[in-house]
Design a protein around this motif. Sequence first.
Motif, short mmCIF file in Angstrom:
data_model
loop_
_atom_site.label_atom_id
_atom_site.label_comp_id
_atom_site.label_asym_id
_atom_site.label_seq_id
_atom_site.Cartn_x
_atom_site.Cartn_y
_atom_site.Cartn_z
N VAL A 131 -56.17 48.24 8.26
CA VAL A 131 -56.73 47.52 7.12
C VAL A 131 -56.10 47.97 5.80
O VAL A 131 -55.85 47.17 4.90
CB VAL A 131 -58.27 47.68 7.07
N ARG A 132 -55.81 49.26 5.70
CA ARG A 132 -55.30 49.79 4.42
C ARG A 132 -54.03 49.07 3.97
O ARG A 132 -53.93 48.64 2.82
CB ARG A 132 -55.04 51.29 4.55
N MET A 133 -53.06 48.93 4.87
CA MET A 133 -51.79 48.31 4.49
C MET A 133 -51.97 46.83 4.16
O MET A 133 -51.32 46.30 3.26
CB MET A 133 -50.77 48.47 5.62
N ILE A 134 -52.89 46.15 4.87
CA ILE A 134 -53.14 44.73 4.60
C ILE A 134 -53.72 44.55 3.21
O ILE A 134 -53.33 43.67 2.44
CB ILE A 134 -54.08 44.13 5.68
N VAL A 135 -54.67 45.44 2.83
CA VAL A 135 -55.27 45.39 1.50
C VAL A 135 -54.23 45.69 0.43
O VAL A 135 -54.13 44.98 -0.58
CB VAL A 135 -56.46 46.37 1.38
N GLU A 136 -53.44 46.74 0.64
CA GLU A 136 -52.40 47.11 -0.33
C GLU A 136 -51.44 45.97 -0.58
O GLU A 136 -51.12 45.64 -1.73
CB GLU A 136 -51.63 48.34 0.17
N THR A 137 -50.97 45.35 0.48
CA THR A 137 -50.01 44.25 0.36
C THR A 137 -50.60 43.09 -0.42
O THR A 137 -49.96 42.53 -1.32
CB THR A 137 -49.57 43.77 1.76
N LEU A 138 -51.84 42.72 -0.09
CA LEU A 138 -52.49 41.58 -0.76
C LEU A 138 -52.69 41.85 -2.24
O LEU A 138 -52.35 41.01 -3.09
CB LEU A 138 -53.84 41.29 -0.09
N VAL A 139 -53.22 43.04 -2.59
CA VAL A 139 -53.51 43.35 -3.99
C VAL A 139 -52.23 43.49 -4.80
O VAL A 139 -52.14 42.98 -5.93
CB VAL A 139 -54.37 44.63 -4.11
N ASN A 140 -51.22 44.16 -4.25
CA ASN A 140 -49.94 44.28 -4.95
C ASN A 140 -49.37 42.91 -5.31
O ASN A 140 -48.92 42.68 -6.44
CB ASN A 140 -48.92 45.03 -4.08
N GLU A 141 -49.41 42.00 -4.35
CA GLU A 141 -48.83 40.67 -4.57
C GLU A 141 -49.66 39.82 -5.52
O GLU A 141 -49.16 39.32 -6.52
CB GLU A 141 -48.69 39.96 -3.21
N LYS A 142 -50.96 39.69 -5.21
CA LYS A 142 -51.81 38.76 -5.98
C LYS A 142 -52.08 39.27 -7.39
O LYS A 142 -52.11 38.48 -8.35
CB LYS A 142 -53.14 38.55 -5.24
N LEU A 143 -52.32 40.59 -7.56
CA LEU A 143 -52.60 41.12 -8.89
C LEU A 143 -51.37 41.06 -9.78
O LEU A 143 -51.47 40.77 -10.98
CB LEU A 143 -53.13 42.56 -8.79
N SER A 144 -50.19 41.29 -9.20
CA SER A 144 -48.95 41.18 -9.97
C SER A 144 -48.75 39.75 -10.47
O SER A 144 -48.37 39.52 -11.62
CB SER A 144 -47.75 41.59 -9.11
N ILE A 145 -49.02 38.79 -9.60
CA ILE A 145 -48.90 37.38 -10.00
C ILE A 145 -49.89 37.06 -11.12
O ILE A 145 -49.55 36.40 -12.11
CB ILE A 145 -49.14 36.45 -8.78
N TRP A 146 -51.13 37.56 -10.98
CA TRP A 146 -52.14 37.28 -12.00
C TRP A 146 -51.75 37.90 -13.34
O TRP A 146 -51.89 37.26 -14.39
CB TRP A 146 -53.49 37.84 -11.55
N PHE A 147 -51.24 39.13 -13.34
CA PHE A 147 -50.78 39.78 -14.57
C PHE A 147 -49.64 38.99 -15.22
O PHE A 147 -49.59 38.82 -16.44
CB PHE A 147 -50.33 41.21 -14.29
N ASP A 148 -48.72 38.51 -14.39
CA ASP A 148 -47.57 37.74 -14.92
C ASP A 148 -48.02 36.40 -15.50
O ASP A 148 -47.44 35.92 -16.48
CB ASP A 148 -46.54 37.50 -13.81
N GLN A 149 -49.04 35.80 -14.90
CA GLN A 149 -49.51 34.49 -15.37
C GLN A 149 -50.45 34.61 -16.57
O GLN A 149 -50.65 33.63 -17.29
CB GLN A 149 -50.23 33.75 -14.24
N ASN A 150 -51.02 35.79 -16.78
CA ASN A 150 -51.95 36.00 -17.89
C ASN A 150 -51.55 37.25 -18.69
O ASN A 150 -52.30 38.24 -18.74
CB ASN A 150 -53.39 36.17 -17.36
N PRO A 151 -50.37 37.22 -19.31
CA PRO A 151 -49.87 38.44 -19.98
C PRO A 151 -50.76 38.95 -21.11
O PRO A 151 -50.91 40.16 -21.29
CB PRO A 151 -48.49 38.01 -20.52
N SER A 152 -51.40 38.04 -21.86
CA SER A 152 -52.23 38.50 -22.99
C SER A 152 -53.46 39.25 -22.48
O SER A 152 -53.83 40.30 -23.02
CB SER A 152 -52.66 37.30 -23.85
N ILE A 153 -54.09 38.73 -21.41
CA ILE A 153 -55.26 39.42 -20.83
C ILE A 153 -54.81 40.70 -20.14
O ILE A 153 -55.50 41.72 -20.20
CB ILE A 153 -56.00 38.49 -19.85
#
Length: 283
Positions: free
Chosen positions: A219-241
């Motif tokens: 489970v650990r690696m699955i969670v890490e992979t998902l959060v790394n990918e999705k949170l990075s995308i969210w940060f890139d799409q919402n730079p001001s926030i």
Amino acid sequence: EWLKLDIWRDGKHHQQSYAKGNKTSDLSICGDAKRTGTKIQFYPDAEIFDQTIDFSFEILSKRLRELAFLNPGVRIQIYDLREDKSHDFHYEGGISSFVDHLATNKQKLHEAPIFMKGGKGDVELEIALQWTNAYSETVLTFANNIHTLEGGTHFSGLKSALTRTINSHGQKYKLLKAAKGETLSGDDAREGLSSIISVKMPDPKFSSQTKDKLVSSEVRMIVETLVNEKLSIWFDQNPSIAKIVLAKVIQAAMARDVARKARENVRRKGALELSGLPGKLAD
């Protein structure tokens, strides 16, 4: 002490009863049915539940609210006929609504929670994050709807991925000086964070019978992979926030550093006073 069972299935109404762990009647058909479902009525045995056989409306309501959040669209109702109290739990927003509920009475750094969904094979994941101006973190972890009080591999994966992603974007926005080796700790990254992580899998492994901690290693690696990918995308799409969130994390790191230096000064001063140095050598 007793249990009565009603089952409406395949157009028939079935009934059976039990007492003290033994059946007192066979499963029988007592009529036709146009509905489906199960109804269980029971009364707890005072010899088994030696503390109390009174049900707590608050404890049951808290647990049923969790289940309604974790299963979006499901409606759960609870009635206390002793005091004429009731609740009706129904949340289409799922764990995003749950995080919103946790962040009540706190100033949110971003209005809508960050929601992530994914998985691998038979493992399904849902994660929701909401940063606030609070100084403490509130992270609730679940495995197959069971509240894992001590976290486990799913929480470890979340912590690791959060720290890595936030440090990466802190350097990307030039808020951290990578050349000087500046990094933010996991505690800094999670300060003020309200978060829910829910994993559903066919054969979860727990550290004990009470199921307080998930130990399924995959489970650990699955969670890490998902959060790394999705949170990075969210940060890139919402730079001001993203910069507001990062500023909060950096502020937490600075406050922690100031507190550490203050503790060191107090210890150093105490050590010097104890050593009996002459006044001209005092700090």
